[in-house]
Design a protein around this motif. Structure first.
Motif, mmCIF file in Angstrom:
data_model
loop_
_atom_site.group_PDB
_atom_site.id
_atom_site.type_symbol
_atom_site.label_atom_id
_atom_site.label_comp_id
_atom_site.label_asym_id
_atom_site.label_seq_id
_atom_site.Cartn_x
_atom_site.Cartn_y
_atom_site.Cartn_z
ATOM 1 N N THR A 65 0.856 -1.181 0.000
ATOM 2 C CA THR A 65 0.000 0.000 0.000
ATOM 3 C C THR A 65 0.900 1.242 0.000
ATOM 4 O OG1 THR A 65 -0.041 0.213 2.407
ATOM 5 C CG2 THR A 65 -1.730 -1.224 1.387
ATOM 6 N N ALA A 66 0.296 2.386 -0.213
ATOM 7 C CA ALA A 66 1.066 3.631 -0.186
ATOM 8 C C ALA A 66 1.696 3.850 1.185
ATOM 9 C CB ALA A 66 0.178 4.815 -0.559
ATOM 10 N N GLN A 105 5.535 4.181 1.871
ATOM 11 C CA GLN A 105 6.076 5.359 2.542
ATOM 12 C C GLN A 105 7.093 4.935 3.604
ATOM 13 O OE1 GLN A 105 3.354 7.686 4.946
ATOM 14 N NE2 GLN A 105 4.522 9.561 4.554
ATOM 15 N N TYR A 111 2.094 9.677 -3.424
ATOM 16 C CA TYR A 111 0.940 9.401 -4.288
ATOM 17 C C TYR A 111 1.142 9.978 -5.688
ATOM 18 C CZ TYR A 111 -2.322 7.273 -0.987
ATOM 19 O OH TYR A 111 -2.949 6.411 -0.131
ATOM 20 N N ARG A 112 1.740 11.168 -5.768
ATOM 21 C CA ARG A 112 2.002 11.786 -7.079
ATOM 22 C C ARG A 112 2.924 10.887 -7.909
ATOM 23 N NH1 ARG A 112 2.903 16.389 -4.901
ATOM 24 N NH2 ARG A 112 5.154 16.350 -5.005
ATOM 25 N N ASN A 163 1.037 7.573 -8.870
ATOM 26 C CA ASN A 163 0.093 7.816 -9.973
ATOM 27 C C ASN A 163 0.823 7.908 -11.308
ATOM 28 O OD1 ASN A 163 -2.172 7.756 -8.345
ATOM 29 N ND2 ASN A 163 -2.126 9.956 -7.959
ATOM 30 N N GLU A 179 -8.118 1.928 0.141
ATOM 31 C CA GLU A 179 -6.658 1.824 0.157
ATOM 32 C C GLU A 179 -6.226 0.970 -1.023
ATOM 33 O OE1 GLU A 179 -3.576 1.198 3.679
ATOM 34 O OE2 GLU A 179 -4.772 -0.597 3.284
ATOM 35 N N LYS A 180 -5.324 1.506 -1.842
ATOM 36 C CA LYS A 180 -4.837 0.792 -3.025
ATOM 37 C C LYS A 180 -3.576 0.007 -2.690
ATOM 38 C CE LYS A 180 -6.703 4.220 -6.196
ATOM 39 N NZ LYS A 180 -6.384 5.224 -7.218
ATOM 40 N N TYR A 238 -0.274 -1.654 -4.545
ATOM 41 C CA TYR A 238 0.509 -1.494 -5.767
ATOM 42 C C TYR A 238 1.479 -2.658 -5.963
ATOM 43 C CZ TYR A 238 -1.142 3.307 -5.436
ATOM 44 O OH TYR A 238 -1.949 4.420 -5.342
#
Length: 187
Positions: A29-30, A34, A46-47, A50, A71-72, A74
Protein backbone atom coordinates in the motif's frame (compact mmCIF):
# COMPACT_ATOMS: atom_id res chain seq x y z
CA UNK A 1 2.43 15.85 -25.35
CA UNK A 2 5.45 13.61 -25.93
CA UNK A 3 5.23 10.26 -24.13
CA UNK A 4 8.08 9.81 -21.67
CA UNK A 5 10.16 6.68 -21.95
CA UNK A 6 10.24 4.15 -19.11
CA UNK A 7 13.67 5.32 -18.01
CA UNK A 8 12.43 8.90 -17.63
CA UNK A 9 9.73 7.64 -15.29
CA UNK A 10 11.82 5.17 -13.28
CA UNK A 11 15.10 7.05 -12.83
CA UNK A 12 13.93 9.57 -10.28
CA UNK A 13 15.21 9.27 -6.68
CA UNK A 14 11.76 8.62 -5.17
CA UNK A 15 10.62 6.27 -7.93
CA UNK A 16 13.87 4.28 -7.77
CA UNK A 17 13.13 3.65 -4.08
CA UNK A 18 9.58 2.57 -4.94
CA UNK A 19 10.97 0.11 -7.50
CA UNK A 20 13.46 -1.24 -4.93
CA UNK A 21 10.71 -1.63 -2.32
CA UNK A 22 8.61 -3.72 -4.74
CA UNK A 23 11.43 -6.02 -5.89
CA UNK A 24 10.65 -9.70 -5.32
CA UNK A 25 7.04 -9.52 -6.54
CA UNK A 26 5.97 -7.58 -3.47
CA UNK A 27 2.61 -5.84 -3.20
CA UNK A 28 2.37 -2.79 -0.96
CA UNK A 29 0.00 0.00 0.00
CA UNK A 30 1.07 3.63 -0.19
CA UNK A 31 1.53 3.69 3.59
CA UNK A 32 3.76 0.59 3.44
CA UNK A 33 5.70 2.15 0.56
CA UNK A 34 6.08 5.36 2.54
CA UNK A 35 7.68 3.39 5.38
CA UNK A 36 9.87 1.35 3.00
CA UNK A 37 11.08 4.32 0.97
CA UNK A 38 11.37 6.95 3.68
CA UNK A 39 9.40 9.49 1.63
CA UNK A 40 8.19 12.02 4.20
CA UNK A 41 5.12 13.30 2.35
CA UNK A 42 2.36 10.85 1.49
CA UNK A 43 1.02 13.38 -1.06
CA UNK A 44 4.40 13.38 -2.83
CA UNK A 45 4.48 9.59 -2.83
CA UNK A 46 0.94 9.40 -4.29
CA UNK A 47 2.00 11.79 -7.08
CA UNK A 48 4.89 9.46 -7.98
CA UNK A 49 2.75 6.32 -7.68
CA UNK A 50 0.09 7.82 -9.97
CA UNK A 51 2.74 8.69 -12.54
CA UNK A 52 4.10 5.12 -12.44
CA UNK A 53 0.59 3.66 -12.79
CA UNK A 54 -0.17 5.95 -15.76
CA UNK A 55 3.06 4.77 -17.40
CA UNK A 56 2.03 1.13 -16.74
CA UNK A 57 5.11 0.45 -14.67
CA UNK A 58 2.94 -0.15 -11.60
CA UNK A 59 -0.61 -1.40 -11.32
CA UNK A 60 -3.22 -1.22 -8.60
CA UNK A 61 -3.71 -4.92 -7.86
CA UNK A 62 -6.21 -4.58 -5.03
CA UNK A 63 -8.44 -1.99 -3.41
CA UNK A 64 -9.40 -2.38 0.25
CA UNK A 65 -11.94 -0.40 2.23
CA UNK A 66 -10.20 1.16 5.24
CA UNK A 67 -12.05 3.52 7.62
CA UNK A 68 -14.38 4.84 4.93
CA UNK A 69 -11.68 5.23 2.29
CA UNK A 70 -10.25 2.94 -0.37
CA UNK A 71 -6.66 1.82 0.16
CA UNK A 72 -4.84 0.79 -3.02
CA UNK A 73 -2.27 -1.98 -3.20
CA UNK A 74 0.51 -1.49 -5.77
CA UNK A 75 2.73 -3.98 -7.61
CA UNK A 76 4.70 -4.08 -10.84
CA UNK A 77 2.28 -3.97 -13.75
CA UNK A 78 3.91 -6.84 -15.61
CA UNK A 79 5.13 -8.98 -12.73
CA UNK A 80 8.52 -7.28 -12.53
CA UNK A 81 10.05 -3.89 -13.09
CA UNK A 82 10.00 -2.78 -16.69
CA UNK A 83 12.87 -4.33 -18.57
CA UNK A 84 14.58 -2.25 -21.19
CA UNK A 85 15.14 -3.62 -24.66
CA UNK A 86 18.33 -2.73 -26.58
CA UNK A 87 16.36 -0.60 -29.06
CA UNK A 88 14.94 1.44 -26.17
CA UNK A 89 18.43 2.20 -24.89
CA UNK A 90 19.57 3.16 -28.40
CA UNK A 91 16.76 5.72 -28.60
CA UNK A 92 17.87 7.49 -25.41
CA UNK A 93 20.34 10.34 -26.02
CA UNK A 94 23.73 9.93 -24.27
CA UNK A 95 23.16 12.93 -21.97
CA UNK A 96 19.89 11.38 -20.73
CA UNK A 97 21.55 7.99 -20.25
CA UNK A 98 24.20 9.70 -18.10
CA UNK A 99 21.48 11.50 -16.11
CA UNK A 100 19.64 8.21 -15.47
CA UNK A 101 22.88 6.50 -14.46
CA UNK A 102 23.63 9.39 -12.08
CA UNK A 103 20.18 8.90 -10.51
CA UNK A 104 20.90 5.20 -10.00
CA UNK A 105 24.34 5.86 -8.52
CA UNK A 106 22.88 8.63 -6.35
CA UNK A 107 20.30 6.18 -5.04
CA UNK A 108 23.06 3.69 -4.28
CA UNK A 109 25.02 6.40 -2.42
CA UNK A 110 21.91 7.26 -0.40
CA UNK A 111 21.35 3.58 0.45
CA UNK A 112 24.96 3.25 1.61
CA UNK A 113 24.71 6.52 3.55
CA UNK A 114 21.64 5.23 5.42
CA UNK A 115 23.50 1.99 6.14
CA UNK A 116 26.64 3.64 7.59
CA UNK A 117 24.44 6.24 9.32
CA UNK A 118 23.05 3.59 11.68
CA UNK A 119 24.18 3.69 15.29
CA UNK A 120 25.74 0.26 14.88
CA UNK A 121 26.75 -1.65 11.79
CA UNK A 122 29.33 -4.25 10.90
CA UNK A 123 30.07 -4.69 7.20
CA UNK A 124 31.49 -8.17 7.77
CA UNK A 125 28.59 -9.42 9.89
CA UNK A 126 26.02 -7.72 7.65
CA UNK A 127 27.52 -9.20 4.49
CA UNK A 128 28.12 -5.81 2.85
CA UNK A 129 30.38 -6.39 -0.12
CA UNK A 130 31.88 -3.76 -2.39
CA UNK A 131 34.05 -5.24 -5.04
CA UNK A 132 35.19 -4.34 -8.50
CA UNK A 133 36.93 -6.78 -10.82
CA UNK A 134 38.06 -6.68 -14.43
CA UNK A 135 36.98 -9.37 -16.89
CA UNK A 136 38.27 -9.85 -20.42
CA UNK A 137 35.15 -10.91 -22.33
CA UNK A 138 33.81 -10.90 -25.84
CA UNK A 139 30.33 -9.41 -26.26
CA UNK A 140 28.91 -12.93 -26.40
CA UNK A 141 30.76 -13.97 -23.23
CA UNK A 142 29.44 -10.85 -21.47
CA UNK A 143 25.87 -11.85 -22.43
CA UNK A 144 26.50 -15.39 -21.19
CA UNK A 145 27.87 -14.04 -17.92
CA UNK A 146 24.78 -11.92 -17.34
CA UNK A 147 22.45 -14.83 -18.19
CA UNK A 148 24.35 -17.10 -15.79
CA UNK A 149 24.19 -14.50 -13.00
CA UNK A 150 20.48 -13.91 -13.63
CA UNK A 151 19.75 -17.65 -13.45
CA UNK A 152 21.85 -18.02 -10.28
CA UNK A 153 20.06 -15.12 -8.57
CA UNK A 154 16.50 -16.08 -9.61
CA UNK A 155 15.81 -18.53 -6.73
CA UNK A 156 17.06 -16.01 -4.16
CA UNK A 157 14.75 -13.31 -5.53
CA UNK A 158 11.77 -15.53 -4.70
CA UNK A 159 12.64 -15.98 -1.01
CA UNK A 160 10.03 -14.45 1.28
CA UNK A 161 11.01 -11.74 3.72
CA UNK A 162 10.73 -13.12 7.25
CA UNK A 163 12.38 -12.44 10.64
CA UNK A 164 15.40 -14.59 9.70
CA UNK A 165 16.06 -12.62 6.48
CA UNK A 166 17.16 -9.06 5.81
CA UNK A 167 16.23 -7.29 2.61
CA UNK A 168 19.37 -6.63 0.55
CA UNK A 169 19.91 -4.79 -2.70
CA UNK A 170 22.38 -6.18 -5.21
CA UNK A 171 23.41 -3.66 -7.86
CA UNK A 172 25.26 -4.90 -10.92
CA UNK A 173 26.95 -2.79 -13.53
CA UNK A 174 28.74 -4.52 -16.39
CA UNK A 175 30.54 -1.84 -18.35
CA UNK A 176 33.12 -2.09 -21.13
CA UNK A 177 36.27 -0.14 -20.34
CA UNK A 178 36.98 2.78 -22.65
CA UNK A 179 40.68 3.50 -22.53
CA UNK A 180 41.71 7.07 -21.77
CA UNK A 181 43.35 8.92 -24.65
CA UNK A 182 46.05 11.41 -23.65
CA UNK A 183 46.46 14.72 -25.42
CA UNK A 184 49.71 13.44 -26.94
CA UNK A 185 47.84 10.57 -28.61
CA UNK A 186 45.15 12.82 -30.08
CA UNK A 187 45.68 13.40 -33.82
Amino acid sequence: MKKENKAEIIFHPVRIRVVQALFGERQMTAHELQTATGVASLATLYRHLNRMVEAEILAVVEERPVRGAIEKVYAFAHGSVAKFQPEEYRAIPPEDQLRYFNALVGSLLNDFGRYVGQKQFDRGEDGVITRQIALNLTDEEAKQLWETLYEALAPYQKLALDPARRRRILTTILLPVVEQVTEEETP
